[in-house]
Design a protein around this motif. Sequence first.
Motif, PDB file in Angstrom:
ATOM      1  N   LEU A   1       1.647  20.035   6.975  1.00 12.83           N
ATOM      2  CA  LEU A   1       1.175  19.461   7.872  1.00 12.83           C
ATOM      3  C   LEU A   1       0.979  20.231   9.090  1.00 12.83           C
ATOM      4  CD1 LEU A   1       2.038  15.762   7.807  1.00 12.83           C
ATOM      5  CD2 LEU A   1      -0.264  16.448   7.246  1.00 12.83           C
ATOM      6  N   ASP A   2       1.888  21.213   9.356  1.00 16.39           N
ATOM      7  CA  ASP A   2       2.057  22.123  10.451  1.00 16.39           C
ATOM      8  C   ASP A   2       0.728  23.105  10.508  1.00 16.39           C
ATOM      9  OD1 ASP A   2       4.417  21.488  11.359  1.00 16.39           O
ATOM     10  OD2 ASP A   2       5.495  23.245  10.500  1.00 16.39           O
ATOM     11  N   SER A   3       0.056  23.179   9.338  1.00 13.27           N
ATOM     12  CA  SER A   3      -1.192  24.135   9.038  1.00 13.27           C
ATOM     13  C   SER A   3      -2.506  23.351   9.224  1.00 13.27           C
ATOM     14  CB  SER A   3      -1.015  24.775   7.874  1.00 13.27           C
ATOM     15  OG  SER A   3      -1.174  24.035   6.582  1.00 13.27           O
ATOM     16  N   LEU A   4      -2.355  21.852   9.215  1.00 16.64           N
ATOM     17  CA  LEU A   4      -3.499  21.142   9.228  1.00 16.64           C
ATOM     18  C   LEU A   4      -4.053  20.536  10.593  1.00 16.64           C
ATOM     19  CD1 LEU A   4      -3.278  19.451   5.937  1.00 16.64           C
ATOM     20  CD2 LEU A   4      -4.414  21.476   6.197  1.00 16.64           C
ATOM     21  N   ASP A   5      -5.279  20.349  10.776  1.00 17.67           N
ATOM     22  CA  ASP A   5      -5.603  19.577  11.845  1.00 17.67           C
ATOM     23  C   ASP A   5      -6.179  17.994  11.594  1.00 17.67           C
ATOM     24  OD1 ASP A   5      -5.246  22.060  13.656  1.00 17.67           O
ATOM     25  OD2 ASP A   5      -6.872  22.772  12.654  1.00 17.67           O
ATOM     26  N   GLY A   6      -6.441  17.859  10.564  1.00 22.34           N
ATOM     27  CA  GLY A   6      -6.985  16.543   9.917  1.00 22.34           C
ATOM     28  C   GLY A   6      -6.602  16.227   8.387  1.00 22.34           C
ATOM     29  N   LEU A   7      -6.768  15.031   8.326  1.00 25.28           N
ATOM     30  CA  LEU A   7      -6.360  14.773   6.853  1.00 25.28           C
ATOM     31  C   LEU A   7      -7.316  13.680   6.245  1.00 25.28           C
ATOM     32  CD1 LEU A   7      -4.177  15.007   4.215  1.00 25.28           C
ATOM     33  CD2 LEU A   7      -3.061  13.046   5.412  1.00 25.28           C
ATOM     34  N   ILE A   8      -7.736  13.936   4.875  1.00 28.52           N
ATOM     35  CA  ILE A   8      -8.415  12.965   4.187  1.00 28.52           C
ATOM     36  C   ILE A   8      -7.897  12.665   2.858  1.00 28.52           C
ATOM     37  CG2 ILE A   8     -10.765  12.628   2.976  1.00 28.52           C
ATOM     38  CD1 ILE A   8     -12.029  14.422   4.980  1.00 28.52           C
ATOM     39  N   LEU A   9      -7.785  11.249   2.733  1.00 26.67           N
ATOM     40  CA  LEU A   9      -7.168  10.577   1.517  1.00 26.67           C
ATOM     41  C   LEU A   9      -8.415  10.300   0.725  1.00 26.67           C
ATOM     42  CD1 LEU A   9      -4.312   8.574   2.909  1.00 26.67           C
ATOM     43  CD2 LEU A   9      -4.066  10.769   2.076  1.00 26.67           C
ATOM     44  N   THR A  10      -8.748  10.772  -0.596  1.00 26.04           N
ATOM     45  CA  THR A  10      -9.819  10.707  -1.075  1.00 26.04           C
ATOM     46  C   THR A  10      -9.776   9.619  -2.240  1.00 26.04           C
ATOM     47  OG1 THR A  10      -9.185  12.302  -2.569  1.00 26.04           O
ATOM     48  CG2 THR A  10     -10.304  13.213  -0.831  1.00 26.04           C
ATOM     49  N   GLY A  11     -10.904   9.399  -3.080  1.00 22.45           N
ATOM     50  CA  GLY A  11     -11.076   8.549  -4.189  1.00 22.45           C
ATOM     51  C   GLY A  11     -10.138   8.982  -5.082  1.00 22.45           C
ATOM     52  N   GLY A  12     -10.051   7.893  -6.340  1.00 25.45           N
ATOM     53  CA  GLY A  12      -9.189   8.284  -7.304  1.00 25.45           C
ATOM     54  C   GLY A  12      -8.823   7.245  -8.128  1.00 25.45           C
ATOM     55  N   LYS A  13      -7.833   7.438  -8.991  1.00 29.18           N
ATOM     56  CA  LYS A  13      -7.311   6.175  -9.906  1.00 29.18           C
ATOM     57  C   LYS A  13      -6.279   5.071  -9.056  1.00 29.18           C
ATOM     58  CE  LYS A  13      -8.167   7.710 -13.939  1.00 29.18           C
ATOM     59  NZ  LYS A  13      -9.017   7.183 -14.953  1.00 29.18           N
ATOM     60  N   ASP A  14      -6.369   4.228  -9.754  1.00 22.72           N
ATOM     61  CA  ASP A  14      -5.524   2.885  -8.852  1.00 22.72           C
ATOM     62  C   ASP A  14      -4.020   3.546  -8.574  1.00 22.72           C
ATOM     63  OD1 ASP A  14      -7.983   1.315  -9.280  1.00 22.72           O
ATOM     64  OD2 ASP A  14      -6.990   0.443 -11.293  1.00 22.72           O
ATOM     65  N   ILE A  15      -3.509   2.928  -7.417  1.00 26.53           N
ATOM     66  CA  ILE A  15      -2.197   2.882  -6.997  1.00 26.53           C
ATOM     67  C   ILE A  15      -1.190   1.907  -7.732  1.00 26.53           C
ATOM     68  CG2 ILE A  15      -0.844   2.463  -5.247  1.00 26.53           C
ATOM     69  CD1 ILE A  15      -3.257   3.068  -3.267  1.00 26.53           C
ATOM     70  N   ASP A  16      -0.187   2.716  -8.045  1.00 27.51           N
ATOM     71  CA  ASP A  16       0.809   1.824  -8.851  1.00 27.51           C
ATOM     72  C   ASP A  16       1.223   0.802  -8.118  1.00 27.51           C
ATOM     73  OD1 ASP A  16       2.963   0.919 -10.348  1.00 27.51           O
ATOM     74  OD2 ASP A  16       4.095   2.849 -10.019  1.00 27.51           O
ATOM     75  N   PRO A  17       1.027  -0.621  -8.932  1.00 30.77           N
ATOM     76  CA  PRO A  17       1.199  -1.884  -8.272  1.00 30.77           C
ATOM     77  C   PRO A  17       2.738  -2.043  -7.985  1.00 30.77           C
ATOM     78  CG  PRO A  17       0.488  -2.178 -10.659  1.00 30.77           C
ATOM     79  CD  PRO A  17       0.248  -0.999 -10.045  1.00 30.77           C
ATOM     80  N   SER A  18       3.456  -1.509  -8.630  1.00 27.97           N
ATOM     81  CA  SER A  18       4.847  -1.753  -8.160  1.00 27.97           C
ATOM     82  C   SER A  18       5.280  -1.312  -6.782  1.00 27.97           C
ATOM     83  CB  SER A  18       5.919  -1.107  -9.145  1.00 27.97           C
ATOM     84  OG  SER A  18       5.725   0.537  -9.018  1.00 27.97           O
ATOM     85  N   ARG A  19       4.279  -0.457  -6.227  1.00 24.17           N
ATOM     86  CA  ARG A  19       4.387  -0.206  -4.701  1.00 24.17           C
ATOM     87  C   ARG A  19       4.168  -0.990  -3.750  1.00 24.17           C
ATOM     88  NH1 ARG A  19       4.868   5.058  -2.675  1.00 24.17           N
ATOM     89  NH2 ARG A  19       5.253   6.589  -4.121  1.00 24.17           N
TER      90      ARG A  19
ATOM     91  N   GLU B   1      -3.473   3.227 -15.675  1.00 26.99           N
ATOM     92  CA  GLU B   1      -2.235   3.919 -15.734  1.00 26.99           C
ATOM     93  C   GLU B   1      -1.902   4.647 -14.540  1.00 26.99           C
ATOM     94  OE1 GLU B   1       0.845   4.093 -18.299  1.00 26.99           O
ATOM     95  OE2 GLU B   1      -0.850   3.099 -18.782  1.00 26.99           O
ATOM     96  N   PRO B   2      -0.652   4.159 -14.079  1.00 27.29           N
ATOM     97  CA  PRO B   2      -0.234   4.856 -12.605  1.00 27.29           C
ATOM     98  C   PRO B   2      -0.323   6.093 -12.559  1.00 27.29           C
ATOM     99  CG  PRO B   2       1.835   3.759 -14.051  1.00 27.29           C
ATOM    100  CD  PRO B   2       0.454   3.452 -14.670  1.00 27.29           C
ATOM    101  N   ARG B   3      -0.596   6.916 -11.506  1.00 33.43           N
ATOM    102  CA  ARG B   3      -0.388   8.317 -11.228  1.00 33.43           C
ATOM    103  C   ARG B   3       0.551   8.256  -9.958  1.00 33.43           C
ATOM    104  NH1 ARG B   3      -3.542   7.414 -14.792  1.00 33.43           N
ATOM    105  NH2 ARG B   3      -5.442   8.944 -15.299  1.00 33.43           N
ATOM    106  N   ARG B   4       1.886   8.243 -10.505  1.00 38.53           N
ATOM    107  CA  ARG B   4       2.935   8.084  -9.418  1.00 38.53           C
ATOM    108  C   ARG B   4       3.208   9.459  -8.818  1.00 38.53           C
ATOM    109  NH1 ARG B   4       4.992   5.464 -14.104  1.00 38.53           N
ATOM    110  NH2 ARG B   4       5.389   3.155 -13.706  1.00 38.53           N
ATOM    111  N   ASP B   5       2.838  10.601  -9.465  1.00 34.09           N
ATOM    112  CA  ASP B   5       2.790  11.883  -8.795  1.00 34.09           C
ATOM    113  C   ASP B   5       2.142  11.993  -7.278  1.00 34.09           C
ATOM    114  OD1 ASP B   5       1.153  11.979 -10.280  1.00 34.09           O
ATOM    115  OD2 ASP B   5       1.347  14.056 -11.165  1.00 34.09           O
ATOM    116  N   ARG B   6       1.122  11.449  -7.615  1.00 36.82           N
ATOM    117  CA  ARG B   6      -0.138  11.130  -6.614  1.00 36.82           C
ATOM    118  C   ARG B   6       0.236  10.206  -5.557  1.00 36.82           C
ATOM    119  NH1 ARG B   6      -6.769  10.911  -6.802  1.00 36.82           N
ATOM    120  NH2 ARG B   6      -7.005  11.049  -4.325  1.00 36.82           N
TER     121      ARG B   6
END
Length: 271
Positions: free
Chosen positions: A63-81, A92-97
């Motif tokens: 984040l030191d190198s960024l001025d803004g952030l976009i969280l994009t679309g994709g697979k569903d979030i793990d519901p255990s969160r 199927e969860p993408r826990r790394d993402r």
Amino acid sequence: MSASDRLPVIGLTTYLERAKTGVWDVPASFLPKVYFDAVEKAGGIAVLLPPQAVSEPIADRLLDSLDGLILTGGKDIDPSRYGQEAHAETDEPRRDRDAWEDTLLRRAIDREIPFLGICRGAQMLNVARGGTLHQHLPDVVGDRRYQAGEGIFNHVEVGVEQGSRLATLLFPFPELVEGNASDTSLRQAQGTALIDVPVYHHQAIDALGDGLVVTARTPDGTIEAVELESVPFGVAVQWHPEESPDDIRLFAGLVDAARHYREQRREHPTT
């Protein structure tokens, strides 16, 4: 300072999925080109952020190198969160993402780095703030109007709350919201400005996360946008603005906020 020095750098999170090109069939990081086209058109420099091992120090270094952030679309979030078992229709969860985006977002909020959430990104913001999701909207609204399938984007009517940051981004001229607009996609009803937006989501925000306010809904009550009021720029929409290439209002708003953040950081560097 050169013109390029004034361009804000915007990080965009990416997929990490199996992909095939030529003779190669491998796990790969990728993102549809329409996302970074929109950033470039809005006056920013796009940098892709693939899921990887993460910790708060790693997130801060990035984040030191960024001025803004976009969280994009994709697979569903793990519901255990958010404390739920997976619905039969949940990906199927993408826990790394999940872990990557959660940490980046939390640190961006702490540092007041401007951010924009898109579809999954809006859901990630809500979950990161302690909220929950409807795992399968057809169970709630009775049909698949929000996700037609086969990569086809439906258009739905969304009411944007007047006075919200989202409204100032979408309707920069107040007189347009007063009924004088020539754009037939813009109408007015009960304190909201109505617009048509492209959607492709089978999940949506349920219980609202801490500090978030709802700034857009569809007529059936589905939440289509939220904002985090405690930061200078924290906007998230459930629809896909990148699918309207001639309309970069949300991306332009983020890039403007990122430019301001960059200038402030130059004037008041941390020690």
